[in-house]
Design a protein around this motif. Structure first.
Motif, PDB file in Angstrom:
ATOM      1  N   VAL A   4       9.052  -1.008  -2.209  1.00  0.00           N
ATOM      2  CA  VAL A   4       8.548  -2.373  -2.039  1.00  0.00           C
ATOM      3  C   VAL A   4       9.323  -3.298  -2.978  1.00  0.00           C
ATOM      4  CG1 VAL A   4       6.547  -3.896  -2.247  1.00  0.00           C
ATOM      5  CG2 VAL A   4       6.255  -1.566  -1.386  1.00  0.00           C
ATOM      6  N   ASP A   5       9.868  -4.370  -2.407  1.00  0.00           N
ATOM      7  CA  ASP A   5      10.599  -5.378  -3.177  1.00  0.00           C
ATOM      8  C   ASP A   5       9.579  -6.394  -3.701  1.00  0.00           C
ATOM      9  OD1 ASP A   5      12.153  -7.465  -4.135  1.00  0.00           O
ATOM     10  OD2 ASP A   5      13.562  -7.401  -2.465  1.00  0.00           O
ATOM     11  N   SER A  42       0.375  -2.551 -11.542  1.00  0.00           N
ATOM     12  CA  SER A  42      -0.444  -1.640 -10.744  1.00  0.00           C
ATOM     13  C   SER A  42       0.307  -1.352  -9.452  1.00  0.00           C
ATOM     14  CB  SER A  42      -1.791  -2.275 -10.391  1.00  0.00           C
ATOM     15  OG  SER A  42      -2.559  -2.514 -11.532  1.00  0.00           O
ATOM     16  N   ARG A  43       0.098  -0.162  -8.892  1.00  0.00           N
ATOM     17  CA  ARG A  43       0.750   0.184  -7.625  1.00  0.00           C
ATOM     18  C   ARG A  43      -0.002  -0.448  -6.462  1.00  0.00           C
ATOM     19  NH1 ARG A  43       4.624   4.156  -7.145  1.00  0.00           N
ATOM     20  NH2 ARG A  43       5.107   5.158  -9.115  1.00  0.00           N
ATOM     21  N   ILE A  44       0.766  -0.985  -5.535  1.00  0.00           N
ATOM     22  CA  ILE A  44       0.170  -1.585  -4.351  1.00  0.00           C
ATOM     23  C   ILE A  44       0.014  -0.506  -3.277  1.00  0.00           C
ATOM     24  CG2 ILE A  44       2.380  -2.351  -3.372  1.00  0.00           C
ATOM     25  CD1 ILE A  44       0.822  -4.944  -2.529  1.00  0.00           C
ATOM     26  N   THR A  45      -1.156  -0.432  -2.687  1.00  0.00           N
ATOM     27  CA  THR A  45      -1.403   0.565  -1.650  1.00  0.00           C
ATOM     28  C   THR A  45      -0.848   0.055  -0.319  1.00  0.00           C
ATOM     29  OG1 THR A  45      -3.543  -0.345  -1.009  1.00  0.00           O
ATOM     30  CG2 THR A  45      -3.539   1.320  -2.785  1.00  0.00           C
ATOM     31  N   ALA A  46      -0.645   0.976   0.598  1.00  0.00           N
ATOM     32  CA  ALA A  46      -0.175   0.608   1.934  1.00  0.00           C
ATOM     33  C   ALA A  46      -1.182  -0.311   2.617  1.00  0.00           C
ATOM     34  CB  ALA A  46       0.064   1.866   2.766  1.00  0.00           C
ATOM     35  N   GLU A  47      -2.456  -0.037   2.419  1.00  0.00           N
ATOM     36  CA  GLU A  47      -3.506  -0.863   3.020  1.00  0.00           C
ATOM     37  C   GLU A  47      -3.450  -2.293   2.492  1.00  0.00           C
ATOM     38  OE1 GLU A  47      -8.375  -0.999   3.500  1.00  0.00           O
ATOM     39  OE2 GLU A  47      -7.472   0.586   2.309  1.00  0.00           O
ATOM     40  N   THR A  48      -3.293  -2.452   1.188  1.00  0.00           N
ATOM     41  CA  THR A  48      -3.214  -3.793   0.599  1.00  0.00           C
ATOM     42  C   THR A  48      -1.948  -4.501   1.043  1.00  0.00           C
ATOM     43  OG1 THR A  48      -4.532  -3.118  -1.312  1.00  0.00           O
ATOM     44  CG2 THR A  48      -3.183  -5.088  -1.574  1.00  0.00           C
ATOM     45  N   LEU A  49      -0.841  -3.775   1.099  1.00  0.00           N
ATOM     46  CA  LEU A  49       0.418  -4.371   1.542  1.00  0.00           C
ATOM     47  C   LEU A  49       0.301  -4.852   2.987  1.00  0.00           C
ATOM     48  CD1 LEU A  49       3.238  -5.014   0.490  1.00  0.00           C
ATOM     49  CD2 LEU A  49       3.990  -2.817   1.414  1.00  0.00           C
ATOM     50  N   ALA A  50      -0.379  -4.083   3.819  1.00  0.00           N
ATOM     51  CA  ALA A  50      -0.595  -4.486   5.213  1.00  0.00           C
ATOM     52  C   ALA A  50      -1.454  -5.749   5.278  1.00  0.00           C
ATOM     53  CB  ALA A  50      -1.257  -3.349   5.988  1.00  0.00           C
ATOM     54  N   LYS A  51      -2.471  -5.846   4.426  1.00  0.00           N
ATOM     55  CA  LYS A  51      -3.319  -7.042   4.385  1.00  0.00           C
ATOM     56  C   LYS A  51      -2.511  -8.256   3.946  1.00  0.00           C
ATOM     57  CE  LYS A  51      -7.716  -4.747   3.357  1.00  0.00           C
ATOM     58  NZ  LYS A  51      -8.746  -4.538   2.330  1.00  0.00           N
ATOM     59  N   VAL A  52      -1.659  -8.078   2.935  1.00  0.00           N
ATOM     60  CA  VAL A  52      -0.821  -9.173   2.448  1.00  0.00           C
ATOM     61  C   VAL A  52       0.108  -9.652   3.566  1.00  0.00           C
ATOM     62  CG1 VAL A  52       1.028  -9.780   0.838  1.00  0.00           C
ATOM     63  CG2 VAL A  52      -0.953  -8.510   0.020  1.00  0.00           C
ATOM     64  N   ALA A  53       0.712  -8.713   4.279  1.00  0.00           N
ATOM     65  CA  ALA A  53       1.600  -9.074   5.388  1.00  0.00           C
ATOM     66  C   ALA A  53       0.856  -9.880   6.443  1.00  0.00           C
ATOM     67  CB  ALA A  53       2.211  -7.809   6.000  1.00  0.00           C
ATOM     68  N   THR A  54      -0.351  -9.462   6.774  1.00  0.00           N
ATOM     69  CA  THR A  54      -1.167 -10.172   7.754  1.00  0.00           C
ATOM     70  C   THR A  54      -1.513 -11.572   7.262  1.00  0.00           C
ATOM     71  OG1 THR A  54      -2.095  -8.109   8.596  1.00  0.00           O
ATOM     72  CG2 THR A  54      -3.336 -10.120   9.049  1.00  0.00           C
ATOM     73  N   ILE A  55      -1.932 -11.680   6.020  1.00  0.00           N
ATOM     74  CA  ILE A  55      -2.288 -12.979   5.437  1.00  0.00           C
ATOM     75  C   ILE A  55      -1.092 -13.927   5.452  1.00  0.00           C
ATOM     76  CG2 ILE A  55      -2.934 -14.141   3.277  1.00  0.00           C
ATOM     77  CD1 ILE A  55      -4.657 -11.564   2.699  1.00  0.00           C
ATOM     78  N   LEU A  56       0.086 -13.398   5.122  1.00  0.00           N
ATOM     79  CA  LEU A  56       1.292 -14.232   5.065  1.00  0.00           C
ATOM     80  C   LEU A  56       1.934 -14.431   6.440  1.00  0.00           C
ATOM     81  CD1 LEU A  56       2.953 -12.895   1.794  1.00  0.00           C
ATOM     82  CD2 LEU A  56       1.621 -14.988   2.099  1.00  0.00           C
ATOM     83  N   VAL A  58       3.738 -12.199   8.196  1.00  0.00           N
ATOM     84  CA  VAL A  58       5.064 -11.581   8.278  1.00  0.00           C
ATOM     85  C   VAL A  58       4.902 -10.096   8.598  1.00  0.00           C
ATOM     86  CG1 VAL A  58       6.097 -13.216   6.650  1.00  0.00           C
ATOM     87  CG2 VAL A  58       5.197 -11.056   5.803  1.00  0.00           C
ATOM     88  N   PRO A  59       5.932  -9.487   9.185  1.00  0.00           N
ATOM     89  CA  PRO A  59       5.849  -8.040   9.404  1.00  0.00           C
ATOM     90  C   PRO A  59       5.909  -7.307   8.068  1.00  0.00           C
ATOM     91  CG  PRO A  59       7.930  -8.926  10.261  1.00  0.00           C
ATOM     92  CD  PRO A  59       7.140 -10.078   9.727  1.00  0.00           C
ATOM     93  N   ILE A  60       5.200  -6.204   7.975  1.00  0.00           N
ATOM     94  CA  ILE A  60       5.155  -5.447   6.716  1.00  0.00           C
ATOM     95  C   ILE A  60       6.555  -4.999   6.283  1.00  0.00           C
ATOM     96  CG2 ILE A  60       4.707  -3.194   7.759  1.00  0.00           C
ATOM     97  CD1 ILE A  60       2.686  -2.716   5.432  1.00  0.00           C
ATOM     98  N   GLU A  61       7.444  -4.812   7.240  1.00  0.00           N
ATOM     99  CA  GLU A  61       8.814  -4.383   6.944  1.00  0.00           C
ATOM    100  C   GLU A  61       9.553  -5.368   6.041  1.00  0.00           C
ATOM    101  OE1 GLU A  61       7.594  -4.646  10.097  1.00  0.00           O
ATOM    102  OE2 GLU A  61       7.453  -2.548  10.710  1.00  0.00           O
ATOM    103  N   GLU A  62       9.107  -6.628   6.032  1.00  0.00           N
ATOM    104  CA  GLU A  62       9.737  -7.654   5.190  1.00  0.00           C
ATOM    105  C   GLU A  62       9.726  -7.286   3.707  1.00  0.00           C
ATOM    106  OE1 GLU A  62      11.105 -10.927   5.663  1.00  0.00           O
ATOM    107  OE2 GLU A  62      11.288 -10.218   7.720  1.00  0.00           O
ATOM    108  N   PHE A  63       8.775  -6.487   3.303  1.00  0.00           N
ATOM    109  CA  PHE A  63       8.601  -6.187   1.882  1.00  0.00           C
ATOM    110  C   PHE A  63       9.409  -4.993   1.392  1.00  0.00           C
ATOM    111  CE2 PHE A  63       4.341  -8.001   3.106  1.00  0.00           C
ATOM    112  CZ  PHE A  63       4.589  -9.255   2.568  1.00  0.00           C
TER     113      PHE A  63
END
Length: 72
Positions: A4-5, A42-56, A58-63
Motif C-alpha cells: 500500500v502506497d 498502524s497497519r491498514i486492513t483490507a476491509e478498511t482499505l476497501a472502505k476508504v476506496a469506496t468513500i473516495l 476510486v478503485p482499491i488498486e489505486e493504493f
C-alpha cells in the motif's frame, strides 16, 4: 510484491476531504485512529482499505504499488 502506497493514500484523501471527515466516515471517535493508518503507525486492513476506496470513489488498486523485496 504489492504494498500500500501510504503517500498516495494520503494525497487522494487530501484532494477530497479532511482527516476529520475521513475519520468520521470510518467511525473513528478521533482523527488519530485514521491518522495512524495513513502514516503507517498502524497497519491498514483490507476491509478498511476497501472502505476508504469506496468513500473516495476510486478503485482499491489505486493504493497499491509494486515494491522490490530488497527495498525493505
Amino acid at each position: 510484491m504489492l504494498t500500500v502506497d501510504l503517500q498516495k493514500l494520503k494525497a487522494l484523501r487530501k484532494s477530497k476531504m479532511s482527516l476529520d471527515q475521513m475519520s468520521s466516515h470510518l467511525g473513528y471517535q478521533s482523527p488519530n485512529g485514521y491518522y495512524y493508518l495513513e502514516t503507517g503507525r498502524s497497519r491498514i486492513t483490507a476491509e478498511t482499505l476497501a472502505k476508504v476506496a469506496t468513500i473516495l470513489g476510486v478503485p482499491i488498486e489505486e493504493f497499491f504499488v509494486e515494491k522490490d523485496e530488497k527495498d525493505e
